[in-house]
Enzyme design. Structure first.
Site, PDB file in Angstrom:
ATOM      1  N   HIS A 158     -19.925 -10.443  -8.173  1.00 21.56           N
ATOM      2  CA  HIS A 158     -20.268 -10.142  -9.622  1.00 21.56           C
ATOM      3  C   HIS A 158     -19.696 -10.513 -10.519  1.00 21.56           C
ATOM      4  O   HIS A 158     -20.021 -11.149 -11.855  1.00 21.56           O
ATOM      5  CB  HIS A 158     -20.339  -8.559  -9.712  1.00 21.56           C
ATOM      6  CG  HIS A 158     -20.675  -7.942 -11.163  1.00 21.56           C
ATOM      7  ND1 HIS A 158     -21.885  -7.867 -11.483  1.00 21.56           N
ATOM      8  CD2 HIS A 158     -19.571  -7.641 -12.020  1.00 21.56           C
ATOM      9  CE1 HIS A 158     -21.666  -7.460 -12.773  1.00 21.56           C
ATOM     10  NE2 HIS A 158     -20.418  -7.259 -13.059  1.00 21.56           N
ATOM     11  N   GLY A 328      -9.264  -6.494 -12.996  1.00 22.19           N
ATOM     12  CA  GLY A 328      -8.875  -5.500 -12.267  1.00 22.19           C
ATOM     13  C   GLY A 328      -8.372  -5.564 -10.797  1.00 22.19           C
ATOM     14  O   GLY A 328      -8.373  -4.722  -9.906  1.00 22.19           O
ATOM     15  N   LEU A 329      -7.555  -6.758 -10.779  1.00 21.89           N
ATOM     16  CA  LEU A 329      -6.658  -7.028  -9.500  1.00 21.89           C
ATOM     17  C   LEU A 329      -5.208  -6.829  -9.670  1.00 21.89           C
ATOM     18  O   LEU A 329      -4.542  -6.936  -8.876  1.00 21.89           O
ATOM     19  CB  LEU A 329      -7.027  -8.413  -9.246  1.00 21.89           C
ATOM     20  CG  LEU A 329      -8.492  -8.694  -8.691  1.00 21.89           C
ATOM     21  CD1 LEU A 329      -8.767 -10.083  -8.504  1.00 21.89           C
ATOM     22  CD2 LEU A 329      -8.960  -7.833  -7.438  1.00 21.89           C
TER      23      LEU A 329
END
Length: 365
Positions: A158, A328-329
Site C-alpha cells: 500500500h 509508521g515505522l
C-alpha cells in the site's frame, strides 16, 4: 472400554510392557500363596511320628490330597484380567494425548494456524496438560507472527503503490509536457527519496527481527546520544514554536550499538515533536536508577487511546493525525532496537495530557 479406538505403536508398547509386568506380579503372588497354603497343611507322617507312638495318631486321619495346579491358576487368572484392563487404560491415558499433539502438529504444518488443543490433553496439573498448554501458546504466537507478516506485506504494498503511481504519472506528463520538465523531475526525485527511505527502514526492521546486527557490546555514552538527538530535533520543534527541555545525568553509559540506539531515541523524540501541540514543550529525562538507564520522552499531544498503546509499536501503525511524511515505522524500529539491547519500551498517557514513552535499558557496569 472402547475397544475400537484408534491405537498406535506407542499405545501397544505401553500396553504390552505394563501387562507383562502386572502378569508377572500376579503369577508370583499366586505361586507364593499356593506354596504357603501347601506347607501349612498337616502331614500324615508327622502324626505317625508324634509322641506316644502310633496309638497317639488320630483314628480317622483324612488322606492328604495331592497337589493340584488349579489353585495357583485362580489368582493368576484374576490378576491377569485386572492387569489387562488396567494396562489398556493406562496405555490409552499416555498414548491418547500424544496422538492428539501429533495431529495438532500436522494441522499446523498444513497451514491451519488456528489449531488449539485446549482441554483435549486432559484436565488437572500434569506434564501432559502442561505440554498441551505450551503448544497452544506456541500456536498462538506463530499465528500472530504470520498474520503480522501478512499485514506488513499488505502495508508495504500500500505504501509503495502511491509513490509509484505518482512516479508513473510524472513520467507520462514529462513526455506530454516537456516544457515542465524541471517540475516533474523534482516530483520524481521527491517520490524516489520517499521510496528509498521506506526501503531503508524496512531493511533495518528486517535486520533487527532476524538478529543480524553487530557491535552490541561496545561501551556507549547515552548522554551524548541524548544531546545529539535533542540538537537535531530542536530545528523541527522550532518550526512548531515548541521547545525541548532536557534533564539528564552525566555520564550515562550502556553497552550496545551506538548507531542503533541513536536511531531508536531519534525516532521516539521525532514522534513526540510530530504529535505535540503547537507552542508546547517536550520533556526528555535520562537517569540511572538501580542499575538501569531510564529515558522518558513526554509530549503535549492528543495522546493515544488506551487500547492502542501497545499497537502503536507495530509497523505502519500511525495515529489519526498522521502526516504523509512518515510511514509508521519509527516506533516499531525503536522497539526492535531496545529489545535487541535487552531492554523494554512502553507508552502511557500523561495525566495532564500528552504521551509519555519510556525506555528502560541495563546500564553498563
Amino acid at each position: 472400554m472402547m475397544m475400537m479406538m484408534k491405537t498406535s505403536r506407542l499405545f501397544w508398547k505401553f500396553f504390552i510392557i505394563l501387562w507383562l509386568a502386572q502378569f508377572a506380579t500376579a503369577l508370583g503372588v499366586g505361586v507364593l500363596i499356593w506354596t504357603h497354603r501347601h506347607e501349612d497343611r498337616p502331614r500324615l507322617h508327622e502324626f505317625r511320628e508324634a509322641p506316644g507312638g502310633p496309638e497317639a495318631s488320630p483314628p480317622h486321619q483324612p488322606p492328604v490330597p495331592p497337589r493340584s495346579i488349579l489353585p495357583p491358576l485362580m489368582p493368576v487368572a484374576v490378576g491377569s484380567v485386572v492387569s489387562l484392563l488396567f494396562a489398556w487404560w493406562l496405555a490409552g491415558y499416555f498414548a491418547r494425548p500424544i496422538r492428539t499433539l501429533h495431529e495438532a502438529f500436522e494441522a499446523e504444518a498444513n497451514g491451519k494456524l488456528d489449531t488449539r488443543i485446549g482441554t483435549r490433553m486432559g484436565s488437572g496439573q500434569n506434564e501432559l496438560v502442561a505440554l498441551g498448554q505450551d503448544f497452544d501458546r506456541m500456536a498462538e504466537r506463530l499465528q500472530q507472527l504470520v498474520e503480522s507478516q501478512r499485514r506488513l506485506l499488505h502495508d508495504v504494498s500500500h505504501e509503495l503503490r502511491s509513490p509509484l503511481a505518482r512516479l508513473q504519472a510524472a513520467a507520462d506528463l514529462l513526455q506530454q509536457q516537456p516544457e515542465r520538465a524541471q517540475e516533474f523531475i523534482e516530483r520524481i526525485q521527491r517520490d524516489t527519496g520517499r521510496i528509498d527511505t521506506l526501503v531503508g527502514e524496512l531493511l533495518t526492521l528486517a535486520r533487527l527481527d532476524a538478529g543480524t546486527t553487530d557491535g552490541l557490546d561496545e561501551s556507549v555514552d547515552f548522554g551524548e546520544i541524548v544531546a545529539d538527538v535533542i540538537d537535531d530535533a530542536s530545528l523541527e520543534a522550532a518550526a512548531k514554536a515548541c521547545s525541548i527541555t532536557t534533564d539528564a545525568d552525566d555520564p550515562l553509559f550502556v553497552r550496545g550499538n551506538r548507531e542503533l540506539l541513536h536511531r531508536a531515541l531519534e525516532n521516539v523524540v521525532r514522534n513526540a515533536v510530530q504529535y505535540t501541540a503547537h507552542s508546547s514543550n517536550i520533556d526528555v529525562f535520562a537517569h540511572t536508577l538501580g542499575g538501569r538507564l531510564v529515558v522518558a520522552v513526554g509530549d503535549r499531544g492528543p495522546g493515544v487511546p488506551e487500547g492502542d498503546l501497545e499497537a502503536m509499536f507495530e509497523p505502519f501503525c500511525r495515529g489519526s493525525a498522521h502526516t504523509p511524511s512518515g510511514y509508521g515505522l519509527g516506533l516499531a524500529i525503536a522497539r526492535r532496537v531496545i529489545l535487541t539491547h535487552h531492554g523494554r519500551i512502553t507508552a502511557a498517557n500523561r495525566p495532564d495530557g500528552g504521551l509519555l514513552v519510556t525506555i528502560d535499558l541495563p546500564a553498563a557496569k
